[in-house]
Design a protein around this motif. Structure first.
Motif, PDB file in Angstrom:
ATOM      1  N   ALA A 136       7.049   7.457   2.645  1.00 25.95           N
ATOM      2  CA  ALA A 136       7.661   7.979   3.764  1.00 25.95           C
ATOM      3  C   ALA A 136       8.691   7.552   4.339  1.00 25.95           C
ATOM      4  O   ALA A 136       9.445   7.928   5.211  1.00 25.95           O
ATOM      5  CB  ALA A 136       6.281   8.027   4.728  1.00 25.95           C
ATOM      6  N   TYR A 137       9.182   6.329   3.859  1.00 28.56           N
ATOM      7  CA  TYR A 137      10.576   5.596   4.503  1.00 28.56           C
ATOM      8  C   TYR A 137      11.094   5.384   3.242  1.00 28.56           C
ATOM      9  O   TYR A 137      12.229   4.590   3.511  1.00 28.56           O
ATOM     10  CB  TYR A 137      10.014   4.142   5.119  1.00 28.56           C
ATOM     11  N   LYS A 138      11.000   5.810   2.050  1.00 27.74           N
ATOM     12  CA  LYS A 138      11.846   5.561   0.849  1.00 27.74           C
ATOM     13  C   LYS A 138      11.948   4.307   0.629  1.00 27.74           C
ATOM     14  O   LYS A 138      13.339   3.673   0.465  1.00 27.74           O
ATOM     15  CB  LYS A 138      13.266   6.506   0.997  1.00 27.74           C
ATOM     16  N   ALA A 139      10.978   3.517   0.935  1.00 22.26           N
ATOM     17  CA  ALA A 139      11.148   2.021   0.862  1.00 22.26           C
ATOM     18  C   ALA A 139      11.492   1.794  -0.673  1.00 22.26           C
ATOM     19  O   ALA A 139      10.998   2.231  -1.747  1.00 22.26           O
ATOM     20  CB  ALA A 139       9.899   1.243   1.072  1.00 22.26           C
ATOM     21  N   THR A 140      12.283   0.758  -0.999  1.00 21.08           N
ATOM     22  CA  THR A 140      12.798   0.111  -2.275  1.00 21.08           C
ATOM     23  C   THR A 140      12.208  -0.859  -2.757  1.00 21.08           C
ATOM     24  O   THR A 140      11.972  -1.202  -3.927  1.00 21.08           O
ATOM     25  CB  THR A 140      14.152  -0.119  -2.139  1.00 21.08           C
ATOM     26  N   HIS A 141      11.414  -1.980  -1.922  1.00 22.28           N
ATOM     27  CA  HIS A 141      10.674  -3.069  -2.467  1.00 22.28           C
ATOM     28  C   HIS A 141       9.273  -3.011  -1.422  1.00 22.28           C
ATOM     29  O   HIS A 141       9.289  -2.590  -0.436  1.00 22.28           O
ATOM     30  CB  HIS A 141      11.407  -4.270  -2.312  1.00 22.28           C
ATOM     31  N   VAL A 142       8.470  -3.710  -2.164  1.00 21.23           N
ATOM     32  CA  VAL A 142       7.117  -3.657  -1.634  1.00 21.23           C
ATOM     33  C   VAL A 142       6.404  -5.180  -1.999  1.00 21.23           C
ATOM     34  O   VAL A 142       6.381  -5.340  -3.154  1.00 21.23           O
ATOM     35  CB  VAL A 142       6.100  -2.584  -2.012  1.00 21.23           C
ATOM     36  N   PRO A 143       6.153  -5.996  -1.084  1.00 19.40           N
ATOM     37  CA  PRO A 143       5.602  -7.373  -1.195  1.00 19.40           C
ATOM     38  C   PRO A 143       4.217  -7.198  -1.772  1.00 19.40           C
ATOM     39  O   PRO A 143       3.470  -6.291  -0.685  1.00 19.40           O
ATOM     40  CB  PRO A 143       5.738  -8.206  -0.044  1.00 19.40           C
ATOM     41  N   VAL A 144       3.725  -7.417  -2.954  1.00 21.74           N
ATOM     42  CA  VAL A 144       2.487  -7.171  -3.404  1.00 21.74           C
ATOM     43  C   VAL A 144       1.845  -8.607  -3.866  1.00 21.74           C
ATOM     44  O   VAL A 144       2.470  -9.267  -4.648  1.00 21.74           O
ATOM     45  CB  VAL A 144       2.207  -6.025  -4.175  1.00 21.74           C
ATOM     46  N   GLY A 145       0.421  -8.433  -3.726  1.00 15.51           N
ATOM     47  CA  GLY A 145      -0.350  -9.558  -4.753  1.00 15.51           C
ATOM     48  C   GLY A 145      -0.726  -9.098  -5.850  1.00 15.51           C
ATOM     49  O   GLY A 145      -0.405  -7.857  -6.043  1.00 15.51           O
ATOM     50  N   GLU A 146      -1.074  -9.796  -6.719  1.00 20.05           N
ATOM     51  CA  GLU A 146      -1.406  -9.452  -8.058  1.00 20.05           C
ATOM     52  C   GLU A 146      -2.457  -8.285  -7.915  1.00 20.05           C
ATOM     53  O   GLU A 146      -2.623  -7.255  -9.019  1.00 20.05           O
ATOM     54  CB  GLU A 146      -2.184 -10.374  -9.081  1.00 20.05           C
ATOM     55  N   ASP A 147      -3.553  -8.224  -6.890  1.00 18.49           N
ATOM     56  CA  ASP A 147      -4.365  -7.095  -6.799  1.00 18.49           C
ATOM     57  C   ASP A 147      -3.802  -5.766  -6.376  1.00 18.49           C
ATOM     58  O   ASP A 147      -4.652  -5.094  -6.231  1.00 18.49           O
ATOM     59  CB  ASP A 147      -5.696  -7.681  -6.099  1.00 18.49           C
ATOM     60  N   GLN A 148      -2.750  -5.626  -6.010  1.00 14.60           N
ATOM     61  CA  GLN A 148      -2.152  -4.556  -5.462  1.00 14.60           C
ATOM     62  C   GLN A 148      -1.098  -3.858  -6.535  1.00 14.60           C
ATOM     63  O   GLN A 148      -0.453  -2.954  -6.166  1.00 14.60           O
ATOM     64  CB  GLN A 148      -1.349  -4.723  -4.064  1.00 14.60           C
ATOM     65  N   LYS A 149      -0.890  -4.691  -7.619  1.00 15.33           N
ATOM     66  CA  LYS A 149       0.289  -4.175  -8.390  1.00 15.33           C
ATOM     67  C   LYS A 149      -0.170  -2.830  -8.894  1.00 15.33           C
ATOM     68  O   LYS A 149       0.570  -1.898  -9.053  1.00 15.33           O
ATOM     69  CB  LYS A 149       0.347  -5.038  -9.619  1.00 15.33           C
ATOM     70  N   GLN A 150      -1.384  -2.595  -9.275  1.00  9.99           N
ATOM     71  CA  GLN A 150      -1.809  -1.421  -9.926  1.00  9.99           C
ATOM     72  C   GLN A 150      -1.600  -0.008  -8.936  1.00  9.99           C
ATOM     73  O   GLN A 150      -1.156   0.855  -9.143  1.00  9.99           O
ATOM     74  CB  GLN A 150      -3.421  -1.229 -10.093  1.00  9.99           C
ATOM     75  N   HIS A 151      -1.954  -0.290  -7.425  1.00  9.31           N
ATOM     76  CA  HIS A 151      -1.672   0.802  -6.557  1.00  9.31           C
ATOM     77  C   HIS A 151       0.011   0.824  -6.457  1.00  9.31           C
ATOM     78  O   HIS A 151       0.349   2.029  -6.285  1.00  9.31           O
ATOM     79  CB  HIS A 151      -2.219   0.264  -5.116  1.00  9.31           C
ATOM     80  N   LEU A 152       0.772   0.093  -6.654  1.00  9.53           N
ATOM     81  CA  LEU A 152       2.304   0.162  -6.540  1.00  9.53           C
ATOM     82  C   LEU A 152       2.675   1.164  -7.775  1.00  9.53           C
ATOM     83  O   LEU A 152       3.469   1.885  -7.690  1.00  9.53           O
ATOM     84  CB  LEU A 152       3.305  -0.966  -6.717  1.00  9.53           C
ATOM     85  N   GLU A 153       1.852   0.846  -8.931  1.00 11.85           N
ATOM     86  CA  GLU A 153       2.445   1.562 -10.179  1.00 11.85           C
ATOM     87  C   GLU A 153       2.200   2.879  -9.900  1.00 11.85           C
ATOM     88  O   GLU A 153       2.612   4.108 -10.558  1.00 11.85           O
ATOM     89  CB  GLU A 153       1.675   0.978 -11.309  1.00 11.85           C
ATOM     90  N   LEU A 154       0.980   3.261  -9.157  1.00 16.15           N
ATOM     91  CA  LEU A 154       0.293   4.547  -8.983  1.00 16.15           C
ATOM     92  C   LEU A 154       1.552   5.282  -7.839  1.00 16.15           C
ATOM     93  O   LEU A 154       1.931   6.360  -8.181  1.00 16.15           O
ATOM     94  CB  LEU A 154      -0.965   4.672  -8.196  1.00 16.15           C
ATOM     95  N   ALA A 155       2.084   4.493  -7.019  1.00  9.51           N
ATOM     96  CA  ALA A 155       3.127   4.898  -6.063  1.00  9.51           C
ATOM     97  C   ALA A 155       4.348   5.263  -6.900  1.00  9.51           C
ATOM     98  O   ALA A 155       5.014   6.225  -6.756  1.00  9.51           O
ATOM     99  CB  ALA A 155       3.567   4.061  -4.892  1.00  9.51           C
ATOM    100  N   ARG A 156       4.843   4.536  -7.850  1.00  7.88           N
ATOM    101  CA  ARG A 156       5.836   4.993  -8.728  1.00  7.88           C
ATOM    102  C   ARG A 156       5.648   5.872  -9.583  1.00  7.88           C
ATOM    103  O   ARG A 156       6.397   6.978  -9.717  1.00  7.88           O
ATOM    104  CB  ARG A 156       6.277   3.629  -9.585  1.00  7.88           C
TER     105      ARG A 156
END
Length: 332
Positions: A136-156
Protein backbone atom coordinates in the motif's frame (compact mmCIF):
# COMPACT_ATOMS: atom_id res chain seq x y z
CA UNK A 1 15.03 7.80 -0.53
CA UNK A 2 14.00 4.16 -0.28
CA UNK A 3 11.02 3.32 1.91
CA UNK A 4 10.68 0.86 4.78
CA UNK A 5 7.45 -0.54 6.14
CA UNK A 6 7.49 -2.48 9.40
CA UNK A 7 4.80 -3.43 11.87
CA UNK A 8 4.40 -4.92 15.32
CA UNK A 9 1.33 -6.50 16.85
CA UNK A 10 -0.11 -4.47 19.75
CA UNK A 11 -0.60 -7.41 22.07
CA UNK A 12 1.19 -5.93 25.08
CA UNK A 13 4.35 -6.81 26.97
CA UNK A 14 7.03 -5.47 24.65
CA UNK A 15 10.14 -7.27 25.80
CA UNK A 16 13.89 -7.42 25.32
CA UNK A 17 13.54 -9.70 22.30
CA UNK A 18 11.31 -7.14 20.56
CA UNK A 19 13.79 -4.38 21.35
CA UNK A 20 17.00 -6.16 20.30
CA UNK A 21 15.48 -8.10 17.43
CA UNK A 22 13.44 -5.33 15.85
CA UNK A 23 12.90 -1.92 17.45
CA UNK A 24 16.56 -1.07 17.97
CA UNK A 25 17.27 -1.92 14.35
CA UNK A 26 14.37 0.29 13.24
CA UNK A 27 15.86 3.19 15.16
CA UNK A 28 19.16 2.71 13.36
CA UNK A 29 17.50 2.61 9.94
CA UNK A 30 15.89 6.03 10.35
CA UNK A 31 18.85 7.88 8.87
CA UNK A 32 18.98 5.64 5.78
CA UNK A 33 15.32 5.19 4.83
CA UNK A 34 11.94 6.85 4.82
CA UNK A 35 10.27 4.77 7.54
CA UNK A 36 6.65 3.79 8.13
CA UNK A 37 6.07 2.04 11.47
CA UNK A 38 2.71 0.54 12.25
CA UNK A 39 0.88 -1.07 15.16
CA UNK A 40 -0.89 -3.81 13.22
CA UNK A 41 -4.14 -4.01 15.17
CA UNK A 42 -5.98 -5.63 12.23
CA UNK A 43 -3.53 -8.52 12.45
CA UNK A 44 -3.99 -8.67 16.21
CA UNK A 45 -7.68 -9.58 15.98
CA UNK A 46 -6.98 -12.70 13.92
CA UNK A 47 -7.06 -14.20 17.41
CA UNK A 48 -9.41 -12.95 20.13
CA UNK A 49 -8.44 -9.69 21.81
CA UNK A 50 -10.23 -8.01 24.69
CA UNK A 51 -11.21 -4.62 23.21
CA UNK A 52 -10.08 -2.64 26.25
CA UNK A 53 -6.74 -4.44 26.26
CA UNK A 54 -6.27 -3.83 22.55
CA UNK A 55 -6.67 -0.07 23.03
CA UNK A 56 -4.26 -0.09 25.99
CA UNK A 57 -1.72 -2.30 24.23
CA UNK A 58 -1.76 -0.19 21.07
CA UNK A 59 -0.81 2.87 23.11
CA UNK A 60 1.78 0.89 25.07
CA UNK A 61 3.53 -0.40 21.96
CA UNK A 62 3.54 3.09 20.44
CA UNK A 63 5.02 4.48 23.65
CA UNK A 64 7.69 1.77 23.67
CA UNK A 65 8.72 2.46 20.09
CA UNK A 66 8.92 6.22 20.63
CA UNK A 67 10.75 5.82 23.95
CA UNK A 68 13.29 3.56 22.24
CA UNK A 69 14.10 6.27 19.71
CA UNK A 70 11.61 6.12 16.86
CA UNK A 71 11.21 9.71 15.62
CA UNK A 72 7.47 10.21 15.06
CA UNK A 73 8.05 13.69 13.64
CA UNK A 74 10.52 12.66 10.96
CA UNK A 75 8.89 9.30 10.21
CA UNK A 76 5.36 7.87 10.30
CA UNK A 77 3.96 6.04 13.35
CA UNK A 78 0.31 4.96 13.35
CA UNK A 79 -2.08 2.08 13.97
CA UNK A 80 -3.16 0.04 10.99
CA UNK A 81 -6.95 0.25 11.40
CA UNK A 82 -6.85 4.04 10.95
CA UNK A 83 -5.79 3.63 7.31
CA UNK A 84 -8.53 1.90 5.27
CA UNK A 85 -6.18 1.12 2.37
CA UNK A 86 -4.72 -1.82 4.31
CA UNK A 87 -8.00 -3.73 4.41
CA UNK A 88 -9.11 -2.55 0.97
CA UNK A 89 -5.91 -3.63 -0.77
CA UNK A 90 -5.91 -6.89 1.21
CA UNK A 91 -9.22 -7.83 -0.44
CA UNK A 92 -7.74 -7.26 -3.89
CA UNK A 93 -4.82 -9.47 -2.88
CA UNK A 94 -7.22 -12.13 -1.60
CA UNK A 95 -8.26 -12.36 -5.24
CA UNK A 96 -4.69 -12.38 -6.56
CA UNK A 97 -2.91 -14.76 -4.16
CA UNK A 98 -3.56 -18.49 -4.50
CA UNK A 99 -4.87 -20.82 -1.79
CA UNK A 100 -1.90 -23.08 -2.40
CA UNK A 101 0.44 -20.25 -1.45
CA UNK A 102 -1.38 -19.73 1.85
CA UNK A 103 -1.47 -23.45 2.56
CA UNK A 104 2.33 -23.43 2.58
CA UNK A 105 2.56 -20.74 5.26
CA UNK A 106 4.20 -22.45 8.24
CA UNK A 107 3.13 -19.84 10.78
CA UNK A 108 -0.55 -20.60 10.18
CA UNK A 109 0.13 -24.27 10.82
CA UNK A 110 1.98 -23.41 14.03
CA UNK A 111 -0.65 -20.97 15.34
CA UNK A 112 -3.69 -23.01 14.35
CA UNK A 113 -2.16 -26.28 15.56
CA UNK A 114 -4.44 -29.29 15.47
CA UNK A 115 -7.56 -27.12 15.40
CA UNK A 116 -7.12 -25.38 12.05
CA UNK A 117 -10.78 -25.97 11.15
CA UNK A 118 -11.69 -23.70 14.07
CA UNK A 119 -9.16 -21.00 13.19
CA UNK A 120 -10.49 -17.72 11.83
CA UNK A 121 -10.42 -16.96 8.13
CA UNK A 122 -8.40 -13.90 9.09
CA UNK A 123 -5.64 -16.05 10.60
CA UNK A 124 -5.44 -18.07 7.39
CA UNK A 125 -5.50 -15.06 5.06
CA UNK A 126 -3.46 -12.61 7.12
CA UNK A 127 -0.34 -13.00 4.92
CA UNK A 128 -2.38 -11.23 2.22
CA UNK A 129 -3.02 -8.39 4.66
CA UNK A 130 0.71 -8.31 5.38
CA UNK A 131 1.33 -8.00 1.64
CA UNK A 132 -1.14 -5.10 1.57
CA UNK A 133 0.61 -3.45 4.53
CA UNK A 134 3.84 -3.35 2.56
CA UNK A 135 2.57 -2.66 -0.94
CA UNK A 136 0.00 0.00 0.00
CA UNK A 137 3.07 2.24 0.39
CA UNK A 138 5.15 0.64 -2.37
CA UNK A 139 7.76 -0.07 0.30
CA UNK A 140 11.13 -1.07 -1.12
CA UNK A 141 12.48 -2.79 2.01
CA UNK A 142 11.02 -4.68 4.97
CA UNK A 143 12.96 -5.55 8.14
CA UNK A 144 12.05 -9.17 8.88
CA UNK A 145 13.05 -11.94 11.24
CA UNK A 146 13.77 -15.41 9.92
CA UNK A 147 10.20 -16.43 10.79
CA UNK A 148 8.75 -13.71 8.55
CA UNK A 149 10.82 -14.35 5.41
CA UNK A 150 8.16 -16.64 4.00
CA UNK A 151 5.51 -13.94 4.28
CA UNK A 152 7.71 -11.43 2.49
CA UNK A 153 8.23 -13.95 -0.29
CA UNK A 154 4.44 -14.16 -0.59
CA UNK A 155 4.25 -10.37 -0.84
CA UNK A 156 6.81 -10.47 -3.64
CA UNK A 157 4.89 -13.24 -5.43
CA UNK A 158 1.64 -11.31 -5.04
CA UNK A 159 3.19 -8.12 -6.43
CA UNK A 160 4.62 -10.03 -9.36
CA UNK A 161 1.34 -11.80 -10.12
CA UNK A 162 -0.65 -8.56 -9.91
CA UNK A 163 1.77 -6.91 -12.34
CA UNK A 164 1.60 -9.93 -14.66
CA UNK A 165 -2.20 -10.31 -14.49
CA UNK A 166 -2.76 -6.69 -15.49
CA UNK A 167 0.25 -6.31 -17.78
CA UNK A 168 1.68 -3.40 -15.82
CA UNK A 169 4.85 -2.69 -13.85
CA UNK A 170 3.11 -1.21 -10.80
CA UNK A 171 4.19 -2.82 -7.54
CA UNK A 172 7.88 -3.08 -6.59
CA UNK A 173 9.54 -6.25 -5.34
CA UNK A 174 10.23 -5.40 -1.66
CA UNK A 175 13.59 -6.59 -0.38
CA UNK A 176 14.16 -8.13 3.07
CA UNK A 177 16.42 -6.54 5.66
CA UNK A 178 17.56 -9.34 7.95
CA UNK A 179 19.74 -8.58 10.94
CA UNK A 180 21.95 -11.42 12.04
CA UNK A 181 22.93 -10.50 15.59
CA UNK A 182 20.39 -10.92 18.38
CA UNK A 183 17.45 -11.54 16.08
CA UNK A 184 16.46 -14.44 18.30
CA UNK A 185 16.60 -13.63 22.01
CA UNK A 186 15.70 -16.73 23.94
CA UNK A 187 13.73 -17.29 27.14
CA UNK A 188 15.52 -16.65 30.42
CA UNK A 189 13.97 -19.87 31.74
CA UNK A 190 14.62 -22.13 28.73
CA UNK A 191 17.40 -21.35 26.28
CA UNK A 192 15.77 -23.52 23.62
CA UNK A 193 12.61 -21.37 23.44
CA UNK A 194 12.30 -17.91 21.94
CA UNK A 195 11.57 -15.10 24.41
CA UNK A 196 7.83 -14.53 24.10
CA UNK A 197 5.12 -12.33 25.55
CA UNK A 198 2.85 -15.40 25.61
CA UNK A 199 5.06 -17.39 27.99
CA UNK A 200 3.20 -17.98 31.26
CA UNK A 201 6.24 -17.11 33.36
CA UNK A 202 7.03 -13.41 33.56
CA UNK A 203 10.54 -14.46 34.61
CA UNK A 204 11.11 -15.80 31.10
CA UNK A 205 11.48 -12.30 29.66
CA UNK A 206 12.59 -8.77 30.45
CA UNK A 207 9.72 -6.44 29.64
CA UNK A 208 10.39 -2.92 28.43
CA UNK A 209 8.16 -1.73 31.28
CA UNK A 210 10.30 -3.46 33.94
CA UNK A 211 12.08 -1.17 36.38
CA UNK A 212 15.70 -1.61 37.46
CA UNK A 213 14.90 -3.84 40.45
CA UNK A 214 12.74 -6.15 38.33
CA UNK A 215 15.39 -6.40 35.62
CA UNK A 216 18.01 -7.28 38.25
CA UNK A 217 15.80 -9.95 39.79
CA UNK A 218 15.02 -11.58 36.45
CA UNK A 219 18.66 -11.67 35.36
CA UNK A 220 19.73 -13.17 38.68
CA UNK A 221 17.03 -15.83 38.38
CA UNK A 222 17.84 -16.58 34.73
CA UNK A 223 18.62 -20.25 34.19
CA UNK A 224 22.29 -21.17 33.79
CA UNK A 225 24.36 -24.33 34.20
CA UNK A 226 27.01 -25.53 36.63
CA UNK A 227 30.03 -24.71 34.50
CA UNK A 228 32.04 -21.46 34.42
CA UNK A 229 31.88 -19.08 31.48
CA UNK A 230 33.52 -20.54 28.35
CA UNK A 231 36.49 -18.91 26.66
CA UNK A 232 35.13 -19.25 23.11
CA UNK A 233 31.93 -19.83 21.16
CA UNK A 234 32.91 -23.50 20.81
CA UNK A 235 32.49 -23.76 24.57
CA UNK A 236 28.82 -22.79 24.23
CA UNK A 237 27.95 -25.96 22.34
CA UNK A 238 25.15 -27.70 24.21
CA UNK A 239 24.77 -24.77 26.64
CA UNK A 240 21.76 -22.83 25.32
CA UNK A 241 21.19 -20.73 28.46
CA UNK A 242 24.82 -19.63 28.61
CA UNK A 243 24.77 -18.87 24.90
CA UNK A 244 21.61 -16.79 25.29
CA UNK A 245 22.93 -14.65 28.14
CA UNK A 246 26.23 -14.03 26.37
CA UNK A 247 24.28 -13.11 23.24
CA UNK A 248 22.15 -10.65 25.19
CA UNK A 249 25.23 -9.02 26.72
CA UNK A 250 26.87 -8.82 23.29
CA UNK A 251 23.79 -7.20 21.74
CA UNK A 252 23.29 -4.68 24.55
CA UNK A 253 26.97 -3.69 24.45
CA UNK A 254 27.28 -3.77 20.64
CA UNK A 255 30.14 -6.25 20.91
CA UNK A 256 30.89 -9.44 19.06
CA UNK A 257 29.63 -12.51 20.91
CA UNK A 258 33.05 -14.20 20.70
CA UNK A 259 34.66 -11.12 22.28
CA UNK A 260 32.21 -11.25 25.19
CA UNK A 261 32.93 -14.94 25.71
CA UNK A 262 36.68 -14.26 25.92
CA UNK A 263 36.09 -11.23 28.16
CA UNK A 264 34.36 -13.35 30.80
CA UNK A 265 36.27 -16.62 30.22
CA UNK A 266 36.50 -18.79 33.32
CA UNK A 267 34.41 -16.50 35.54
CA UNK A 268 31.38 -17.65 37.47
CA UNK A 269 27.90 -16.86 36.23
CA UNK A 270 27.17 -14.87 39.38
CA UNK A 271 29.90 -12.38 38.40
CA UNK A 272 28.77 -12.26 34.80
CA UNK A 273 25.12 -11.73 35.77
CA UNK A 274 26.04 -8.78 37.99
CA UNK A 275 27.66 -7.05 35.02
CA UNK A 276 24.75 -8.01 32.75
CA UNK A 277 22.35 -6.40 35.23
CA UNK A 278 24.32 -3.14 35.19
CA UNK A 279 24.41 -3.13 31.40
CA UNK A 280 20.72 -3.98 30.95
CA UNK A 281 19.63 -1.31 33.42
CA UNK A 282 21.88 1.29 31.76
CA UNK A 283 20.40 0.57 28.31
CA UNK A 284 16.78 -0.13 29.21
CA UNK A 285 16.35 2.20 32.19
CA UNK A 286 16.01 5.44 30.20
CA UNK A 287 13.60 3.71 27.79
CA UNK A 288 11.50 2.51 30.70
CA UNK A 289 11.37 6.00 32.22
CA UNK A 290 10.34 7.67 28.95
CA UNK A 291 7.85 4.92 28.13
CA UNK A 292 6.10 5.36 31.48
CA UNK A 293 6.02 9.14 30.98
CA UNK A 294 4.33 8.71 27.60
CA UNK A 295 1.85 6.15 28.91
CA UNK A 296 0.79 8.62 31.59
CA UNK A 297 -0.42 10.93 28.82
CA UNK A 298 -2.56 8.78 26.47
CA UNK A 299 -3.98 11.83 24.67
CA UNK A 300 -0.45 12.69 23.53
CA UNK A 301 0.07 9.18 22.12
CA UNK A 302 -3.33 9.35 20.41
CA UNK A 303 -2.37 12.65 18.79
CA UNK A 304 0.88 11.14 17.46
CA UNK A 305 -1.00 8.15 16.00
CA UNK A 306 -3.66 10.39 14.45
CA UNK A 307 -1.06 12.58 12.77
CA UNK A 308 0.80 9.48 11.61
CA UNK A 309 -2.38 7.99 10.14
CA UNK A 310 -3.05 11.20 8.21
CA UNK A 311 0.43 11.08 6.72
CA UNK A 312 0.09 7.35 5.95
CA UNK A 313 -3.27 7.93 4.27
CA UNK A 314 -1.72 10.63 2.10
CA UNK A 315 0.68 8.02 0.68
CA UNK A 316 -1.64 5.01 0.52
CA UNK A 317 -4.81 6.58 -0.91
CA UNK A 318 -3.35 7.54 -4.32
CA UNK A 319 -1.75 4.09 -4.63
CA UNK A 320 -5.06 2.39 -3.83
CA UNK A 321 -6.85 4.64 -6.33
CA UNK A 322 -4.41 3.53 -9.02
CA UNK A 323 -4.98 -0.12 -8.06
CA UNK A 324 -8.76 0.33 -8.34
CA UNK A 325 -8.34 1.93 -11.77
CA UNK A 326 -6.05 -0.91 -12.90
CA UNK A 327 -8.50 -3.56 -11.67
CA UNK A 328 -11.43 -1.80 -13.33
CA UNK A 329 -13.53 -0.64 -10.41
CA UNK A 330 -15.95 2.08 -11.44
CA UNK A 331 -15.45 5.11 -9.26
CA UNK A 332 -17.06 8.58 -9.30
Amino acid sequence: MQRIFSGVQPTGNLHLGNYLGAIRNWVRLQNEFECIFCMVDLHAITVWQDPKDLVKNTREVAAGMIAAGIDADKHIVFNQSMVPAHAQLAWVFNCVARIGWLNRMTQFKEKAGKHKENASVGLFAYPNLMSADILAYKATHVPVGEDQKQHLELARDTAQKFNSDYGIDFFPQPEPLIFGAATRVMSLRDGAKKMSKSDESDYSRINMTDDADTIALKVRKAKTDLFPMPDSLDGLEGRPEASNLIGIYAALSDKDKALVASQFAGRQFSEFKAELVDLAVAVLGPINTEMNRLMDDPSHIDAILKKGAERANAIAEPILKDVYDIVGFLRP
